[in-house]
Motif scaffolding. Structure first.
Motif, PDB file in Angstrom:
ATOM      1  N   VAL A   1     -15.875  75.842 -37.405  1.00 20.11           N
ATOM      2  CA  VAL A   1     -16.296  74.965 -36.306  1.00 20.11           C
ATOM      3  C   VAL A   1     -16.625  75.793 -35.072  1.00 20.11           C
ATOM      4  CG1 VAL A   1     -15.624  73.056 -34.791  1.00 20.11           C
ATOM      5  CG2 VAL A   1     -14.973  73.023 -37.209  1.00 20.11           C
ATOM      6  N   ASP A   2     -15.661  76.548 -34.570  1.00 22.70           N
ATOM      7  CA  ASP A   2     -15.925  77.365 -33.382  1.00 22.70           C
ATOM      8  C   ASP A   2     -16.963  78.447 -33.677  1.00 22.70           C
ATOM      9  OD1 ASP A   2     -13.932  75.831 -32.206  1.00 22.70           O
ATOM     10  OD2 ASP A   2     -12.362  77.298 -32.635  1.00 22.70           O
ATOM     11  N   GLY A   3     -16.817  79.112 -34.828  1.00 23.11           N
ATOM     12  CA  GLY A   3     -17.760  80.167 -35.194  1.00 23.11           C
ATOM     13  C   GLY A   3     -18.969  79.666 -35.954  1.00 23.11           C
ATOM     14  N   GLN A   4     -18.961  78.385 -36.356  1.00 26.15           N
ATOM     15  CA  GLN A   4     -20.088  77.743 -37.027  1.00 26.15           C
ATOM     16  C   GLN A   4     -20.547  78.517 -38.266  1.00 26.15           C
ATOM     17  OE1 GLN A   4     -23.098  77.062 -34.046  1.00 26.15           O
ATOM     18  NE2 GLN A   4     -21.700  75.919 -32.720  1.00 26.15           N
ATOM     19  N   TYR A   5     -19.568  79.064 -38.995  1.00 28.68           N
ATOM     20  CA  TYR A   5     -19.888  79.851 -40.179  1.00 28.68           C
ATOM     21  C   TYR A   5     -20.577  79.005 -41.243  1.00 28.68           C
ATOM     22  CZ  TYR A   5     -19.381  82.471 -44.505  1.00 28.68           C
ATOM     23  OH  TYR A   5     -19.636  83.100 -45.703  1.00 28.68           O
ATOM     24  N   GLN A   6     -21.535  79.583 -41.906  1.00 26.19           N
ATOM     25  CA  GLN A   6     -22.231  78.947 -43.020  1.00 26.19           C
ATOM     26  C   GLN A   6     -22.591  80.020 -44.033  1.00 26.19           C
ATOM     27  OE1 GLN A   6     -26.224  77.106 -42.386  1.00 26.19           O
ATOM     28  NE2 GLN A   6     -25.265  75.229 -43.161  1.00 26.19           N
ATOM     29  N   ASP A   7     -22.139  79.859 -45.267  1.00 26.62           N
ATOM     30  CA  ASP A   7     -22.423  80.821 -46.327  1.00 26.62           C
ATOM     31  C   ASP A   7     -23.903  80.710 -46.703  1.00 26.62           C
ATOM     32  OD1 ASP A   7     -22.658  82.297 -48.683  1.00 26.62           O
ATOM     33  OD2 ASP A   7     -20.657  81.735 -49.380  1.00 26.62           O
TER      34      ASP A   7
ATOM     35  N   ASN B   1     -25.974  71.485 -46.991  1.00 27.25           N
ATOM     36  CA  ASN B   1     -26.132  70.156 -46.406  1.00 27.25           C
ATOM     37  C   ASN B   1     -24.880  69.319 -46.654  1.00 27.25           C
ATOM     38  OD1 ASN B   1     -29.169  70.902 -47.464  1.00 27.25           O
ATOM     39  ND2 ASN B   1     -29.184  69.907 -45.463  1.00 27.25           N
ATOM     40  N   ALA B   2     -24.418  69.322 -47.896  1.00 25.04           N
ATOM     41  CA  ALA B   2     -23.235  68.541 -48.248  1.00 25.04           C
ATOM     42  C   ALA B   2     -21.984  69.115 -47.592  1.00 25.04           C
ATOM     43  CB  ALA B   2     -23.073  68.504 -49.767  1.00 25.04           C
ATOM     44  N   ILE B   3     -21.884  70.430 -47.517  1.00 19.97           N
ATOM     45  CA  ILE B   3     -20.738  71.050 -46.857  1.00 19.97           C
ATOM     46  C   ILE B   3     -20.704  70.645 -45.384  1.00 19.97           C
ATOM     47  CG2 ILE B   3     -19.793  73.269 -46.080  1.00 19.97           C
ATOM     48  CD1 ILE B   3     -20.732  74.435 -48.785  1.00 19.97           C
ATOM     49  N   ASP B   4     -21.866  70.608 -44.741  1.00 17.79           N
ATOM     50  CA  ASP B   4     -21.913  70.199 -43.338  1.00 17.79           C
ATOM     51  C   ASP B   4     -21.505  68.742 -43.156  1.00 17.79           C
ATOM     52  OD1 ASP B   4     -22.518  72.605 -42.203  1.00 17.79           O
ATOM     53  OD2 ASP B   4     -24.635  72.190 -41.853  1.00 17.79           O
ATOM     54  N   GLN B   5     -21.792  67.902 -44.132  1.00 15.60           N
ATOM     55  CA  GLN B   5     -21.332  66.514 -44.036  1.00 15.60           C
ATOM     56  C   GLN B   5     -19.809  66.471 -44.017  1.00 15.60           C
ATOM     57  OE1 GLN B   5     -23.553  64.726 -47.360  1.00 15.60           O
ATOM     58  NE2 GLN B   5     -25.241  65.997 -46.621  1.00 15.60           N
ATOM     59  N   GLY B   6     -19.176  67.322 -44.816  1.00 10.87           N
ATOM     60  CA  GLY B   6     -17.719  67.402 -44.791  1.00 10.87           C
ATOM     61  C   GLY B   6     -17.201  67.953 -43.476  1.00 10.87           C
TER      62      GLY B   6
END
Length: 320
Positions: free
Chosen positions: A154-160, A176-181
Protein backbone atom coordinates in the motif's frame (compact mmCIF):
# COMPACT_ATOMS: atom_id res chain seq x y z
CA UNK A 1 -4.03 -30.19 17.98
CA UNK A 2 -4.08 -29.14 14.32
CA UNK A 3 -6.25 -26.16 15.24
CA UNK A 4 -3.91 -25.08 18.03
CA UNK A 5 -0.74 -25.51 15.99
CA UNK A 6 -1.86 -23.95 12.71
CA UNK A 7 -4.37 -21.20 13.55
CA UNK A 8 -2.87 -17.68 13.73
CA UNK A 9 -3.32 -15.73 16.96
CA UNK A 10 -6.36 -13.44 16.87
CA UNK A 11 -4.13 -10.55 17.97
CA UNK A 12 -2.75 -10.53 14.41
CA UNK A 13 -6.06 -9.06 13.21
CA UNK A 14 -6.32 -6.23 15.76
CA UNK A 15 -5.96 -2.66 14.53
CA UNK A 16 -3.23 -2.00 17.09
CA UNK A 17 -1.15 -4.91 15.81
CA UNK A 18 -1.68 -3.97 12.17
CA UNK A 19 -1.27 -0.22 12.76
CA UNK A 20 -4.54 0.56 10.96
CA UNK A 21 -6.58 3.73 11.39
CA UNK A 22 -9.14 3.88 14.21
CA UNK A 23 -12.11 5.96 13.09
CA UNK A 24 -14.15 5.22 16.20
CA UNK A 25 -14.50 2.53 18.88
CA UNK A 26 -17.50 1.17 16.95
CA UNK A 27 -15.54 0.95 13.71
CA UNK A 28 -12.62 -0.69 15.48
CA UNK A 29 -14.90 -3.27 17.08
CA UNK A 30 -16.52 -4.04 13.72
CA UNK A 31 -13.25 -4.59 11.91
CA UNK A 32 -11.73 -6.65 14.68
CA UNK A 33 -14.87 -8.77 14.91
CA UNK A 34 -14.62 -9.50 11.18
CA UNK A 35 -11.01 -10.59 11.69
CA UNK A 36 -11.99 -12.78 14.61
CA UNK A 37 -14.73 -14.46 12.56
CA UNK A 38 -12.29 -15.12 9.72
CA UNK A 39 -9.96 -16.92 12.11
CA UNK A 40 -12.88 -18.83 13.65
CA UNK A 41 -13.71 -20.19 10.21
CA UNK A 42 -10.06 -21.05 9.61
CA UNK A 43 -9.91 -22.89 12.93
CA UNK A 44 -13.11 -24.85 12.23
CA UNK A 45 -11.62 -26.03 8.94
CA UNK A 46 -8.41 -27.04 10.66
CA UNK A 47 -10.06 -29.11 13.38
CA UNK A 48 -12.78 -30.76 11.28
CA UNK A 49 -12.41 -34.48 10.61
CA UNK A 50 -13.81 -33.89 7.13
CA UNK A 51 -14.49 -30.63 5.26
CA UNK A 52 -18.25 -31.22 5.61
CA UNK A 53 -17.85 -31.34 9.39
CA UNK A 54 -16.84 -27.67 9.37
CA UNK A 55 -20.25 -26.58 8.10
CA UNK A 56 -22.23 -27.03 11.31
CA UNK A 57 -20.06 -24.78 13.52
CA UNK A 58 -19.81 -22.22 10.71
CA UNK A 59 -23.59 -22.04 10.52
CA UNK A 60 -23.78 -21.24 14.25
CA UNK A 61 -21.94 -17.95 13.82
CA UNK A 62 -23.78 -14.59 13.55
CA UNK A 63 -25.43 -14.47 10.15
CA UNK A 64 -23.95 -11.29 8.65
CA UNK A 65 -20.46 -12.35 9.76
CA UNK A 66 -20.72 -15.89 8.48
CA UNK A 67 -19.27 -15.09 5.04
CA UNK A 68 -15.99 -13.97 6.58
CA UNK A 69 -15.80 -17.25 8.48
CA UNK A 70 -16.40 -19.21 5.26
CA UNK A 71 -13.58 -17.20 3.68
CA UNK A 72 -11.35 -18.25 6.57
CA UNK A 73 -12.47 -21.85 6.15
CA UNK A 74 -11.53 -21.63 2.48
CA UNK A 75 -8.06 -20.53 3.49
CA UNK A 76 -7.73 -23.31 6.06
CA UNK A 77 -8.82 -26.02 3.65
CA UNK A 78 -6.52 -24.69 0.93
CA UNK A 79 -3.62 -24.71 3.40
CA UNK A 80 -4.39 -28.37 4.15
CA UNK A 81 -4.49 -29.07 0.42
CA UNK A 82 -1.05 -27.50 0.12
CA UNK A 83 0.59 -29.66 2.77
CA UNK A 84 2.92 -32.44 1.55
CA UNK A 85 0.88 -35.03 3.46
CA UNK A 86 -2.80 -35.80 3.74
CA UNK A 87 -5.56 -35.27 1.17
CA UNK A 88 -5.39 -32.53 -1.43
CA UNK A 89 -9.10 -32.27 -2.25
CA UNK A 90 -10.37 -30.59 0.91
CA UNK A 91 -11.60 -27.45 -0.87
CA UNK A 92 -13.36 -29.52 -3.54
CA UNK A 93 -15.13 -31.67 -0.96
CA UNK A 94 -16.20 -28.59 1.00
CA UNK A 95 -17.68 -27.01 -2.12
CA UNK A 96 -19.74 -30.16 -2.66
CA UNK A 97 -21.75 -29.30 0.46
CA UNK A 98 -24.82 -27.12 0.04
CA UNK A 99 -23.53 -24.31 2.26
CA UNK A 100 -20.02 -24.51 0.87
CA UNK A 101 -21.44 -23.99 -2.61
CA UNK A 102 -23.52 -21.04 -1.35
CA UNK A 103 -20.27 -19.39 -0.23
CA UNK A 104 -18.20 -20.47 -3.25
CA UNK A 105 -17.03 -16.92 -3.98
CA UNK A 106 -15.74 -16.47 -0.43
CA UNK A 107 -14.08 -19.89 -0.40
CA UNK A 108 -12.20 -18.99 -3.58
CA UNK A 109 -11.00 -15.77 -1.98
CA UNK A 110 -9.77 -17.87 0.94
CA UNK A 111 -7.68 -19.98 -1.45
CA UNK A 112 -5.79 -16.79 -2.31
CA UNK A 113 -5.06 -16.17 1.37
CA UNK A 114 -3.59 -19.66 1.58
CA UNK A 115 -1.38 -19.06 -1.46
CA UNK A 116 0.22 -16.16 0.39
CA UNK A 117 1.22 -18.56 3.17
CA UNK A 118 2.35 -21.73 1.38
CA UNK A 119 5.28 -22.34 -1.01
CA UNK A 120 4.62 -21.53 -4.64
CA UNK A 121 5.24 -25.08 -5.75
CA UNK A 122 2.26 -26.09 -3.57
CA UNK A 123 -0.13 -23.53 -5.12
CA UNK A 124 -3.21 -25.06 -6.76
CA UNK A 125 -3.13 -25.61 -10.48
CA UNK A 126 -5.40 -23.06 -12.18
CA UNK A 127 -6.86 -25.82 -14.37
CA UNK A 128 -8.23 -27.50 -11.24
CA UNK A 129 -10.37 -24.46 -10.39
CA UNK A 130 -13.51 -22.90 -11.82
CA UNK A 131 -12.09 -20.89 -14.77
CA UNK A 132 -14.62 -18.11 -14.20
CA UNK A 133 -13.57 -17.59 -10.58
CA UNK A 134 -9.78 -17.95 -10.74
CA UNK A 135 -9.39 -14.13 -10.39
CA UNK A 136 -11.16 -14.32 -7.03
CA UNK A 137 -8.21 -16.35 -5.79
CA UNK A 138 -5.90 -13.53 -6.86
CA UNK A 139 -8.24 -11.05 -5.15
CA UNK A 140 -7.74 -12.96 -1.90
CA UNK A 141 -3.99 -12.98 -2.41
CA UNK A 142 -3.98 -9.22 -2.95
CA UNK A 143 -6.04 -8.61 0.18
CA UNK A 144 -3.67 -10.72 2.27
CA UNK A 145 -0.57 -8.93 0.99
CA UNK A 146 -2.04 -5.46 1.56
CA UNK A 147 -3.32 -6.44 5.00
CA UNK A 148 -0.13 -8.07 6.29
CA UNK A 149 2.50 -6.29 4.17
CA UNK A 150 0.91 -2.84 4.16
CA UNK A 151 4.17 -0.90 3.96
CA UNK A 152 5.17 -2.70 0.77
CA UNK A 153 1.86 -3.15 -1.05
CA UNK A 154 0.00 0.00 0.00
CA UNK A 155 2.57 2.59 1.06
CA UNK A 156 5.16 1.34 -1.44
CA UNK A 157 2.50 0.39 -4.03
CA UNK A 158 4.44 -2.74 -4.95
CA UNK A 159 3.24 -4.70 -7.97
CA UNK A 160 4.92 -7.85 -9.30
CA UNK A 161 5.54 -7.17 -13.01
CA UNK A 162 5.45 -10.90 -13.82
CA UNK A 163 3.18 -12.54 -11.30
CA UNK A 164 3.61 -16.29 -11.95
CA UNK A 165 0.02 -17.47 -11.46
CA UNK A 166 -2.17 -18.37 -13.33
CA UNK A 167 0.19 -17.55 -16.24
CA UNK A 168 -0.96 -18.70 -19.68
CA UNK A 169 -3.19 -16.70 -22.00
CA UNK A 170 -4.68 -14.48 -19.28
CA UNK A 171 -1.62 -14.12 -17.07
CA UNK A 172 -1.32 -10.42 -17.86
CA UNK A 173 -4.59 -9.80 -16.02
CA UNK A 174 -3.36 -11.18 -12.69
CA UNK A 175 -2.47 -7.78 -11.29
CA UNK A 176 -5.94 -6.44 -12.05
CA UNK A 177 -7.47 -9.02 -9.74
CA UNK A 178 -4.74 -8.55 -7.13
CA UNK A 179 -5.47 -4.81 -7.11
CA UNK A 180 -9.15 -5.53 -6.50
CA UNK A 181 -8.08 -7.39 -3.36
CA UNK A 182 -5.84 -4.51 -2.35
CA UNK A 183 -8.80 -2.17 -2.80
CA UNK A 184 -10.89 -4.35 -0.48
CA UNK A 185 -8.11 -4.30 2.08
CA UNK A 186 -8.00 -0.49 1.98
CA UNK A 187 -11.47 -0.48 3.53
CA UNK A 188 -9.93 -2.17 6.57
CA UNK A 189 -6.57 -0.39 6.51
CA UNK A 190 -8.38 2.95 6.37
CA UNK A 191 -10.53 1.97 9.33
CA UNK A 192 -13.71 2.33 7.22
CA UNK A 193 -13.11 6.06 7.09
CA UNK A 194 -14.30 6.91 3.54
CA UNK A 195 -12.12 9.99 3.18
CA UNK A 196 -8.97 8.20 4.28
CA UNK A 197 -9.77 5.17 2.10
CA UNK A 198 -10.30 7.45 -0.92
CA UNK A 199 -7.05 9.29 -0.20
CA UNK A 200 -5.19 5.99 -0.19
CA UNK A 201 -6.72 4.98 -3.52
CA UNK A 202 -5.89 8.37 -5.03
CA UNK A 203 -2.25 7.95 -4.00
CA UNK A 204 -1.92 5.05 -6.47
CA UNK A 205 -1.25 5.61 -10.18
CA UNK A 206 -4.42 6.36 -12.09
CA UNK A 207 -3.97 3.19 -14.14
CA UNK A 208 -4.59 1.10 -11.02
CA UNK A 209 -7.52 3.00 -9.53
CA UNK A 210 -10.34 1.33 -11.46
CA UNK A 211 -9.51 -2.03 -9.89
CA UNK A 212 -8.88 -0.51 -6.47
CA UNK A 213 -12.26 1.24 -6.50
CA UNK A 214 -13.94 -2.02 -7.48
CA UNK A 215 -12.45 -3.55 -4.34
CA UNK A 216 -13.63 -0.63 -2.24
CA UNK A 217 -17.15 -0.99 -3.63
CA UNK A 218 -17.19 -4.67 -2.76
CA UNK A 219 -15.97 -4.07 0.80
CA UNK A 220 -18.32 -1.14 1.39
CA UNK A 221 -21.27 -3.30 0.38
CA UNK A 222 -20.24 -6.62 1.93
CA UNK A 223 -18.56 -5.48 5.16
CA UNK A 224 -20.28 -2.11 5.56
CA UNK A 225 -19.72 -0.05 8.68
CA UNK A 226 -20.68 3.40 7.36
CA UNK A 227 -23.82 5.52 7.21
CA UNK A 228 -25.58 6.89 4.14
CA UNK A 229 -23.65 10.15 4.13
CA UNK A 230 -20.36 8.26 4.22
CA UNK A 231 -21.54 6.07 1.35
CA UNK A 232 -22.26 9.25 -0.62
CA UNK A 233 -18.70 10.35 0.13
CA UNK A 234 -17.40 7.07 -1.29
CA UNK A 235 -19.47 7.50 -4.44
CA UNK A 236 -18.42 11.13 -4.87
CA UNK A 237 -14.73 10.41 -4.33
CA UNK A 238 -14.80 7.53 -6.83
CA UNK A 239 -15.41 10.15 -9.51
CA UNK A 240 -14.68 8.78 -12.96
CA UNK A 241 -14.39 5.29 -11.42
CA UNK A 242 -17.98 5.15 -10.14
CA UNK A 243 -18.83 2.37 -12.57
CA UNK A 244 -15.99 0.28 -11.15
CA UNK A 245 -17.15 1.01 -7.60
CA UNK A 246 -20.65 -0.10 -8.59
CA UNK A 247 -19.31 -3.27 -10.22
CA UNK A 248 -17.61 -4.26 -6.97
CA UNK A 249 -20.80 -3.51 -5.08
CA UNK A 250 -22.73 -5.76 -7.47
CA UNK A 251 -20.40 -8.69 -6.82
CA UNK A 252 -20.86 -8.19 -3.07
CA UNK A 253 -24.65 -8.11 -3.47
CA UNK A 254 -24.53 -11.29 -5.53
CA UNK A 255 -22.42 -13.03 -2.86
CA UNK A 256 -24.83 -11.95 -0.13
CA UNK A 257 -27.92 -13.07 -2.02
CA UNK A 258 -26.35 -16.42 -2.98
CA UNK A 259 -25.78 -17.15 0.71
CA UNK A 260 -29.31 -16.09 1.64
CA UNK A 261 -28.15 -13.49 4.15
CA UNK A 262 -28.56 -9.84 3.16
CA UNK A 263 -27.77 -7.46 6.03
CA UNK A 264 -29.21 -3.97 6.20
CA UNK A 265 -25.89 -2.32 5.43
CA UNK A 266 -25.65 -4.18 2.11
CA UNK A 267 -29.12 -2.99 1.14
CA UNK A 268 -28.21 0.60 1.95
CA UNK A 269 -25.06 0.35 -0.18
CA UNK A 270 -26.83 -0.98 -3.27
CA UNK A 271 -29.53 1.66 -2.82
CA UNK A 272 -26.90 4.41 -2.84
CA UNK A 273 -24.69 2.90 -5.56
CA UNK A 274 -27.30 1.28 -7.83
CA UNK A 275 -30.63 2.70 -6.68
CA UNK A 276 -31.76 -0.92 -6.37
CA UNK A 277 -32.09 -3.71 -3.83
CA UNK A 278 -29.36 -6.33 -3.42
CA UNK A 279 -31.71 -8.90 -4.93
CA UNK A 280 -32.28 -6.74 -8.01
CA UNK A 281 -28.56 -6.10 -8.39
CA UNK A 282 -27.82 -9.81 -7.97
CA UNK A 283 -30.28 -10.67 -10.73
CA UNK A 284 -28.54 -8.24 -13.08
CA UNK A 285 -25.17 -9.68 -12.08
CA UNK A 286 -26.33 -13.21 -12.85
CA UNK A 287 -27.89 -12.17 -16.15
CA UNK A 288 -24.66 -10.52 -17.30
CA UNK A 289 -22.39 -13.43 -16.37
CA UNK A 290 -20.77 -14.62 -19.63
CA UNK A 291 -20.81 -18.20 -20.76
CA UNK A 292 -17.55 -20.01 -21.34
CA UNK A 293 -15.49 -19.81 -23.41
CA UNK A 294 -15.34 -16.10 -24.20
CA UNK A 295 -13.79 -14.48 -27.22
CA UNK A 296 -11.00 -11.94 -26.99
CA UNK A 297 -7.93 -11.37 -24.86
CA UNK A 298 -9.65 -10.87 -21.51
CA UNK A 299 -10.70 -13.67 -19.14
CA UNK A 300 -14.41 -14.26 -18.60
CA UNK A 301 -14.24 -12.66 -15.15
CA UNK A 302 -12.99 -9.40 -16.66
CA UNK A 303 -15.68 -9.54 -19.35
CA UNK A 304 -18.24 -9.97 -16.55
CA UNK A 305 -16.89 -7.00 -14.64
CA UNK A 306 -16.91 -4.79 -17.71
CA UNK A 307 -20.48 -5.75 -18.54
CA UNK A 308 -21.57 -4.69 -15.07
CA UNK A 309 -19.68 -1.41 -15.28
CA UNK A 310 -21.27 -0.74 -18.66
CA UNK A 311 -24.70 -1.54 -17.24
CA UNK A 312 -24.15 1.04 -14.51
CA UNK A 313 -23.24 3.63 -17.12
CA UNK A 314 -26.20 2.74 -19.33
CA UNK A 315 -28.52 3.28 -16.36
CA UNK A 316 -27.13 6.76 -15.95
CA UNK A 317 -25.33 6.05 -12.71
CA UNK A 318 -26.53 7.51 -9.43
CA UNK A 319 -26.47 11.20 -8.68
CA UNK A 320 -24.60 12.16 -5.52
Amino acid sequence: MRRRLMTPDVVETTLDKRGFHKKSPEAQDRLETVGKMFLEGYAYAMEARTPADAVEPLEQLPDWLRGFAYEGAGMGLAVLDGLPFGRSDNVDRFLETERGEAYRYLVYVGIGWAMARIPRFRWPKPASLDPMLVPLVLDGYGFHQAYFQTARYVDGQYQDPKFPWPAGKYGAHANNAIDQGIGRALWFIGGIDPTLVADKVDAFPESRRADLWAGVGLAATYAGGVDDEELRTVLRRAGQFRANLAQGSAFAADARVRAGIVPEHSARATKLFWDATPEEVARVTTALRPTLPVDGDAPAYEVWRQRLANEFVSLGGVNT
